[in-house]
Scaffold this motif. Structure first.
Motif, mmCIF file in Angstrom:
data_model
loop_
_atom_site.group_PDB
_atom_site.id
_atom_site.type_symbol
_atom_site.label_atom_id
_atom_site.label_comp_id
_atom_site.label_asym_id
_atom_site.label_seq_id
_atom_site.Cartn_x
_atom_site.Cartn_y
_atom_site.Cartn_z
ATOM 1 N N ARG A 1 1.060 -1.227 0.002
ATOM 2 C CA ARG A 1 -0.085 0.013 0.025
ATOM 3 C C ARG A 1 0.877 1.292 -0.070
ATOM 4 O O ARG A 1 1.629 1.406 0.890
ATOM 5 N N ARG B 1 -12.710 -7.485 4.141
ATOM 6 C CA ARG B 1 -11.805 -6.536 3.402
ATOM 7 C C ARG B 1 -10.891 -7.383 2.707
ATOM 8 O O ARG B 1 -10.067 -7.975 3.257
ATOM 9 N N GLU C 1 -7.826 -7.083 2.182
ATOM 10 C CA GLU C 1 -6.576 -6.471 2.339
ATOM 11 C C GLU C 1 -5.291 -6.946 1.485
ATOM 12 O O GLU C 1 -5.381 -8.048 1.461
ATOM 13 N N ILE D 1 -3.410 -11.590 13.261
ATOM 14 C CA ILE D 1 -4.478 -11.152 13.245
ATOM 15 C C ILE D 1 -4.775 -9.380 13.258
ATOM 16 O O ILE D 1 -5.926 -9.021 13.635
ATOM 17 N N PHE D 2 -3.663 -8.683 13.233
ATOM 18 C CA PHE D 2 -3.839 -7.264 13.226
ATOM 19 C C PHE D 2 -4.488 -7.199 12.033
ATOM 20 O O PHE D 2 -5.633 -6.109 11.927
ATOM 21 N N MET E 1 -6.645 -8.428 9.001
ATOM 22 C CA MET E 1 -7.174 -9.850 8.412
ATOM 23 C C MET E 1 -8.185 -9.591 7.224
ATOM 24 O O MET E 1 -8.601 -8.404 7.063
ATOM 25 N N PHE F 1 -12.928 -10.414 9.429
ATOM 26 C CA PHE F 1 -12.610 -10.072 10.838
ATOM 27 C C PHE F 1 -13.878 -9.699 11.736
ATOM 28 O O PHE F 1 -14.959 -9.784 10.698
ATOM 29 N N GLN G 1 -15.966 -6.859 14.140
ATOM 30 C CA GLN G 1 -16.127 -5.442 14.709
ATOM 31 C C GLN G 1 -17.247 -5.206 15.744
ATOM 32 O O GLN G 1 -18.122 -6.156 15.550
ATOM 33 N N GLU H 1 -8.985 0.926 18.040
ATOM 34 C CA GLU H 1 -10.410 1.431 18.027
ATOM 35 C C GLU H 1 -10.435 2.850 17.261
ATOM 36 O O GLU H 1 -9.645 3.545 17.387
ATOM 37 N N GLY H 2 -11.657 3.168 16.496
ATOM 38 C CA GLY H 2 -11.799 4.090 15.973
ATOM 39 C C GLY H 2 -12.874 5.085 16.497
ATOM 40 O O GLY H 2 -13.877 4.305 16.651
ATOM 41 N N SER I 1 -15.845 2.294 16.850
ATOM 42 C CA SER I 1 -15.684 0.914 16.297
ATOM 43 C C SER I 1 -14.583 0.354 16.545
ATOM 44 O O SER I 1 -13.198 0.624 16.350
ATOM 45 N N ILE I 2 -14.677 -0.880 17.210
ATOM 46 C CA ILE I 2 -13.402 -1.570 17.602
ATOM 47 C C ILE I 2 -13.112 -3.153 16.883
ATOM 48 O O ILE I 2 -14.297 -3.649 16.985
ATOM 49 N N GLY I 3 -12.073 -3.546 16.703
ATOM 50 C CA GLY I 3 -11.986 -4.799 15.901
ATOM 51 C C GLY I 3 -11.611 -5.760 17.140
ATOM 52 O O GLY I 3 -10.907 -5.509 17.977
ATOM 53 N N ARG J 1 -8.152 -7.311 16.928
ATOM 54 C CA ARG J 1 -7.060 -6.510 17.277
ATOM 55 C C ARG J 1 -6.927 -6.382 18.843
ATOM 56 O O ARG J 1 -6.103 -6.235 19.385
HETATM 57 P P1 ATP Z 1 -6.585 0.450 9.260
HETATM 58 O O1 ATP Z 1 -6.395 2.154 9.036
HETATM 59 O O2 ATP Z 1 -5.862 -0.344 10.191
HETATM 60 O O3 ATP Z 1 -6.754 -0.194 7.923
HETATM 61 P P2 ATP Z 1 -9.423 1.192 9.516
HETATM 62 O O4 ATP Z 1 -9.269 2.737 10.058
HETATM 63 O O5 ATP Z 1 -9.706 1.179 7.925
HETATM 64 O O6 ATP Z 1 -7.988 0.526 10.215
HETATM 65 P P3 ATP Z 1 -11.957 1.130 10.417
HETATM 66 O O7 ATP Z 1 -12.558 1.026 9.342
HETATM 67 O O8 ATP Z 1 -12.051 2.368 11.415
HETATM 68 O O9 ATP Z 1 -10.397 0.684 10.545
HETATM 69 O O10 ATP Z 1 -12.408 -0.092 11.485
HETATM 70 C C1 ATP Z 1 -12.730 0.131 12.827
HETATM 71 C C2 ATP Z 1 -11.891 -1.180 13.694
HETATM 72 O O11 ATP Z 1 -11.885 -2.260 12.704
HETATM 73 C C3 ATP Z 1 -10.315 -1.002 13.555
HETATM 74 O O12 ATP Z 1 -9.822 0.077 14.790
HETATM 75 C C4 ATP Z 1 -9.843 -2.010 13.608
HETATM 76 O O13 ATP Z 1 -9.629 -2.507 14.975
HETATM 77 C C5 ATP Z 1 -10.765 -3.234 13.089
HETATM 78 N N1 ATP Z 1 -10.073 -3.437 11.480
HETATM 79 C C6 ATP Z 1 -10.116 -2.663 10.626
HETATM 80 N N2 ATP Z 1 -9.572 -3.380 9.630
HETATM 81 C C7 ATP Z 1 -9.241 -4.554 9.689
HETATM 82 C C8 ATP Z 1 -8.624 -5.802 9.423
HETATM 83 N N3 ATP Z 1 -8.191 -5.559 8.178
HETATM 84 N N4 ATP Z 1 -8.282 -6.777 10.450
HETATM 85 C C9 ATP Z 1 -8.592 -6.700 11.410
HETATM 86 N N5 ATP Z 1 -9.083 -5.743 12.073
HETATM 87 C C10 ATP Z 1 -9.501 -4.826 11.276
#
Ligand code: ATP
Length: 513
Positions: free
Chosen positions: A100, A249, A251, A258-259, A261, A264, A266, A333-334, A373-375, A378
């Motif tokens: 990316r 997603r 990705e 698992i950070f 995935m 995943f 939410q 978390e966002g 929003s929390i994964g 994660r």
């Molecule tokens: P990142 O910038 O790391 O891709 P994001 O800002 O796109 O994350 P959000 O769309 O705000 O993430 O999603 C909310 C939460 O979902 C994130 O804080 C994270 O904990 C979780 N999350 C997002 N993408 C993933 C992923 N591909 N795998 C695991 N957890 C995820």
């Protein structure tokens, strides 16, 4: 232990002790997809329960839903995901690896930050007590030089991302001399946009199937149910809708276990408020959510807020809660103030009025929304990373112990007969049959007692009880604490009362009130 080694150990511990397995392991796995094993699923369920109860039990004005993964395709047009849920990708021609572009540049910005932090740490050591960090940062020539380069890069990067200027992103990568970590070369392709949503088809292809998407976030399931819930629940603003569910997603740069995935989970809560009050609510939710994390006892130093400078077009404030992972501070978390964007978009695309009638003012308006929003995965990773310990014991032995918060531990109590004879297993089973209704217990009679303690330490069981030859006479067992390894004699009849409060989710929830 170097942080990288520590992380590798955590990953292999997760596999060895039934927490996380690669998906389809016997076929050598599937990239960035994982399965949770017998211990992992318990830990994950406890995390979800802690979140759900903190939202739905502790707030009278928050209710939950469980919406479907498949949604009408127009939902994703309205939300902007079809047109804009893209990552800018770049390939290295020599290693054939894909990256990316934004992550490559953000890593470069982080390198400047690291250089600055190193200078500060060096000076702090040199000057000791008398060190004035703010002054040093404002005056030291090397720090100033790194800061100026970092800020200039940050500005160029933000401008290019805001304008989605793909050539501009590539030029930054070239100008900064960013190399591929595998090949070490700068032989980059152009930057291209790549949509992260997985597509599939509904209905058979012969009779005109339509393309639908696997949801990339759970939030839209809440927005499209806003009216249903508000009306049937007779909800008054401010109120929230919570949901836990899978998201998908595609990705491209799936890294760090698992950070990141492709499939995943939410835990999202959308909190609808009166327009004009959203920033106040945004601040309140930031504090509320941080408190939820801190109640786990991992220490304030391991969290930080990262307020977004660059806001998505629909947001008027945004912040991440970051946790100190072994690979640096990372978003867990966002919290986003999403204005009335989502409800207005669905109003536009569905042609249905999505308004709130305010009985106090007699007005109708579109509510504003704060999202937390929390994964789950994660969060799971942060819990594992913080809990994994290797301890040196007197006598030179090492023990691996997962110091999980007791309320999250997969097993709360291991019931162990000292030996496999003399009626001890029967007594142990009787105790277990009593306690299993109140918390998750495991019975183990194999191997020496020391080995059995170690096995429970490795999966984070906070308490073990040993039934010995005295038990039948005095009605007591030996209760062993995982962290201190202290043992005490306790009457069997007192066990439930003694442990229940320490190991229940309620013990965590009470810290939030
Ligand atoms: P990142 O910038 O790391 O891709 P994001 O800002 O796109 O994350 P959000 O769309 O705000 O993430 O999603 C909310 C939460 O979902 C994130 O804080 C994270 O904990 C979780 N999350 C997002 N993408 C993933 C992923 N591909 N795998 C695991 N957890 C995820």
């Amino acid at each position: 232990m170097a942080q990288e080694d520590a992380f590798k150990k955590i990953v292999s511990h997760c596999k060895e002790y039934g927490f996380v397995f690669p998906s389809s392991d016997i076929y050598d796995g599937l990239g960035a997809v994982y399965d949770y094993g017998q211990n992992g699923v318990e830990l994950k369920n406890n995390i979800k329960q802690y979140w759900w109860q903190s939202m739905v039990l502790l707030h009278e004005n928050i209710v939950g839903i469980d919406s479907a993964i498949f949604m009408h395709p127009t939902v994703w047009k309205a939300s902007g995901h079809v047109d804009a849920f893209n990552d800018p990708l770049i390939d290295n021609r020599d290693s054939k690896k894909r990256y990316r572009a934004d992550v490559l540049i953000e890593d470069q910005i982080a390198k400047y930050d690291e250089k600055i932090d190193k200078e500060v740490a060096k000076a702090a050591k040199r000057f000791g007590e008398a060190f004035d960090e703010a002054k040093f940062r404002a005056t030291n020539p090397r720090v100033l030089e790194h800061t100026a380069r970092r800020d200039a890069l940050h500005k160029r990067y933000s401008d290019a991302m805001n304008a989605m200027d793909l050539d501009g992103l590539k030029q930054i990568i070239l100008d900064e001399g960013i190399v591929c970590p595998i090949s070490g070369t700068r032989n980059w392709t152009d930057v291209r946009q790549f949509n992260l949503m997985f597509k599939t088809e509904v209905g058979s292809t012969a009779d005109g199937a339509s393309t639908i998407y696997l949801r990339p976030e759970t939030a839209q399931g809440i927005f499209v149910n806003y009216l249903n819930v508000q009306k049937t629940g007779r909800m008054k603003l401010p109120f929230g809708i919570a949901q836990i569910g899978k998201a998908f997603r595609n990705e491209i740069v799936a890294r760090q276990f698992i950070f990141r995935m492709r499939e995943f989970e939410q835990m999202e809560m959308q909190f609808f408020v009166k327009p004009g009050t959203e920033i106040e609510w945004f601040k309140r939710w930031k504090e509320t959510r941080l408190k939820w994390h801190l109640a786990l006892g991992f220490g304030e130093d391991n969290y930080r807020f990262h307020d977004h400078e660059k806001l998505a077009h629909y947001a008027n404030a945004a912040c991440d809660i970051e946790f100190r992972m072994p690979f640096g501070f990372k978003e867990v978390e966002g919290i986003h103030s999403r204005t009335d964007f989502d409800l207005k978009q669905h109003e536009k695309f569905s042609g249905k009025s999505i308004k709130y009638f305010d009985p106090e003012t007699g007005e109708s308006y579109t509510p504003y929304d704060i999202e937390t929003s929390i994964g789950v995965d994660r969060m799971f990773l942060s819990v594992m990373c913080h809990s994994y310990c290797e301890e040196q014991l007197p006598g030179g032995e090492t023990r691996v112990v997962l110091k999980l918060p007791a309320a999250l531990a997969p097993t709360k109590l291991a019931v162990l007969p000292l030996v496999k004879k003399d009626g001890l297993p029967e007594q142990a089973r009787a105790i277990m049959n009593e306690l299993r209704f109140h918390f998750n217990c495991k019975y183990d009679e194999k191997d020496s007692i020391g080995k059995r303690y170690r096995r429970q330490d490795a999966v984070g069981t906070p308490y073990c009880i040993t039934v010995d030859h005295e038990t039948a006479g005095d009605g007591c067992v030996t209760l062993r604490d995982r962290d201190t390894m202290q043992q005490e004699r306790v009457p069997v009849g007192k066990l439930r009362e003694l442990l229940e409060d320490k190991v229940s989710i309620t013990s965590l929830l009470k810290k939030l009130c």
